[in-house]
Design an enzyme around this catalytic site. Structure first.
Site, PDB file in Angstrom:
ATOM      1  N   GLU A 242       0.884  -1.177   0.000  1.00  0.00           N
ATOM      2  CA  GLU A 242       0.000   0.000   0.000  1.00  0.00           C
ATOM      3  C   GLU A 242       0.916   1.219   0.000  1.00  0.00           C
ATOM      4  O   GLU A 242       1.518   1.560   1.027  1.00  0.00           O
ATOM      5  CB  GLU A 242      -0.899  -0.019   1.241  1.00  0.00           C
ATOM      6  CG  GLU A 242      -1.824  -1.227   1.322  1.00  0.00           C
ATOM      7  CD  GLU A 242      -2.924  -1.197   0.276  1.00  0.00           C
ATOM      8  OE1 GLU A 242      -3.223  -0.103  -0.253  1.00  0.00           O
ATOM      9  OE2 GLU A 242      -3.506  -2.258  -0.012  1.00  0.00           O
TER      10      GLU A 242
ATOM     11  N   CYS B 294      -1.971   9.017   2.536  1.00  0.00           N
ATOM     12  CA  CYS B 294      -1.677   8.624   1.157  1.00  0.00           C
ATOM     13  C   CYS B 294      -2.830   8.953   0.212  1.00  0.00           C
ATOM     14  O   CYS B 294      -2.618   9.151  -0.986  1.00  0.00           O
ATOM     15  CB  CYS B 294      -1.347   7.132   1.093  1.00  0.00           C
ATOM     16  SG  CYS B 294      -2.632   6.056   1.781  1.00  0.00           S
TER      17      CYS B 294
END
Length: 485
Positions: A253, A287
């Site tokens: 990720e 993110c």
């Protein structure tokens, strides 16, 4: 009582103890600069002991009734609820997170564990027909064995738990290495929660250390079958290559450069609110944060005026203050990187709408407009309270701008025509995109993950169950086969 000091140790094979290194990790409050605690770091030997403990305990975990496993995971949620204020204080002290951010993160954690608690009862297999007479094919869903988890500093409690809880629920042993900036929130706090919930000793281990101390040993160790990493694309690429080289499955990720597209028929006031939340929550250190606000030219000036007014109203300061929206970034290095990115953006032609001061770890909001896709500031992830605003003429232009990036994590489209928004969203090369919503979304039963350099694999719900298990084919021949020779 949960405190940073009480959790400043290694947790290996069910024991709280010091690491074997001569080096000490100093845990610092990013707002005040105060030293919160010191941790003797784990060594390569400690990592080895942690993995061996997880492997051994996994065999015992296999024998635990699935309903008992579910109960243990549910008790972890109960423990969090009973200590929510203490956990909130730890997040504020160690991360510089605001109370709003802490509440948001704790809520995500509880939902993730609740979903993982269903996994022991979902280890379903299949019986399939065979091409051979008198034969039966069985598929068993089984744990992969041991999972290595490496978590980041921005949402460490949640992004550690996002892999740890599902991996445990699916029957695996786990070794967790939290980021060195957040060893407690992303690591030993989680160990304490599961210890109090009754998890067998050794099944979950936490090693607090850094790469200078252990090198690549955490990834290259022969025991873990999966390495789950959340962090930067650069580091993720290295970890992914190491994992594959050693025949392990990488779950990655990674970074993002999310586009927040506003069409001319959107509710501008609502879009301003959503764009503000999408960029400035936890100082933009997410993110999924909206790095690029892409606005149709016909409403560009109106949006910028209202956006500047909204962002200018955000309170910056001590994260302990309930009114604070923007606290410190994680360290001065990150603040300096942001300053360099802003300066470079201006040099390349971006115009300043709002430029906040940068002092130490405190970075006030900055808005740059008339940013073009070729500018460095539009291509790189901005991990802080800095945002680019970009104009577009047609919907095809918006799609081209949004896709002009090596990343593909999240995004948003704002329009009064929902189905038009969906059709536009389909053309954005990202793992996730949200119509008339924020870019920051994560739900426990919905597939989460990125495209391109934003990652590999999908987590949450059934996808986590699939990632942290494997299928084993066992066939039974009830008769005797005929052989050609």
């Amino acid at each position: 009582m949960l405190t940073i000091e009480s959790l400043s140790n290694q947790y290996i094979n069910g024991q709280w103890r010091e690491g074997q290194s001569d080096h000490v990790l100093i845990n610092v409050n990013p707002y005040s600069g105060d030293i919160l605690s010191e941790v003797k770091m784990a060594t390569v030997t400690d990592v080895d002991l942690a993995y061996k403990a997880a492997l051994k305990a996994k065999d015992d975990w296999d024998k635990v009734n699935p309903y008992k496993k579910r109960d243990i995971l549910e008790k972890a949620v109960q423990y969090i609820e009973a200590h929510e204020e203490e956990i909130t204080n730890i997040i504020i002290e160690e991360l510089g997170g605001t109370r709003l951010k802490a509440a948001f993160e704790i809520g995500l954690v509880k939902n993730m564990i609740k979903e993982a608690a269903t996994f022991p009862l979902r280890m379903e297999g299949k019986i399939l027909p065979s091409t051979e007479d008198g034969k039966e094919n069985r598929l068993y869903r089984i744990p992969v064995g041991v999972v290595g988890v490496i978590s980041p500093f921005n949402f460490p409690f949640f992004l550690s738990m996002k892999s740890v809880a599902p991996a445990l629920g699916a029957g695996n042993g786990v070794v967790l290495k939290p980021h060195e900036e957040t060893p407690i929130t992303g690591g030993t706090l989680i160990a304490k929660i599961f210890e109090e919930a009754g998890l067998p000793k050794g099944l979950l281990n936490v090693v607090v250390t850094d790469i200078k101390e252990i090198g690549d040993s955490f990834v290259e160790h022969p025991i873990p079958r999966i390495i789950s990493f959340t962090g930067s694309t650069k580091v993720g690429s290295h970890i992914g290559q190491l994992a594959v080289k050693n025949f392990k499955k990488p779950l990655l990720e990674l970074g993002g450069n999310s586009a927040f597209i506003i069409l001319e028929d959107a509710d501008i006031d609502y879009a301003v609110q959503a764009a503000t939340f999408s960029r400035f929550t936890h100082q933009g250190q997410i993110c999924m944060s909206a790095n690029r606000i892409i606005v149709q030219a016909t409403i560009y000036d109106e949006f910028i005026k209202k956006y500047k007014e909204k962002v200018s109203s955000l309170s910056v300061g001590d994260p302990k203050d309930p009114q604070t929206i923007i606290g410190p970034v994680v360290n001065e290095r990150q603040a300096n990187n942001l300053q360099a990115m802003i300066d470079n953006g201006i040099e390349e032609g971006a115009k300043v709408v709002l430029q906040g001061n940068i002092s130490g770890n405190m970075v006030e909001p900055t808005i740059l407009k008339d940013v073009t896709p070729n500018m460095t500031i539009a291509q790189e992830e901005l991990f802080g309270p800095v945002v680019c605003v970009m104009p577009f003429e047609t919907e095809d232009d918006a799609i081209a701008i949004a896709n002009d990036t090596k990343f593909g994590l999240s995004g948003a489209v704002h329009t009064s025509n929902l189905e038009k928004g969906v059709e536009l969203a389909k053309k954005i090369h990202s793992g996730m995109i949200h119509v008339n919503d924020i870019t920051i979304n994560d739900e426990p039963i919905v597939a989460f993950g990125g495209e391109k350099q934003s990652g590999l694999g999908r987590l949450n719900g059934q996808w986590s169950l699939d990632e942290f298990t494997t299928l084993k084919w066992i066939s039974l021949n009830y008769g005797q086969r005929s052989f050609p020779y």
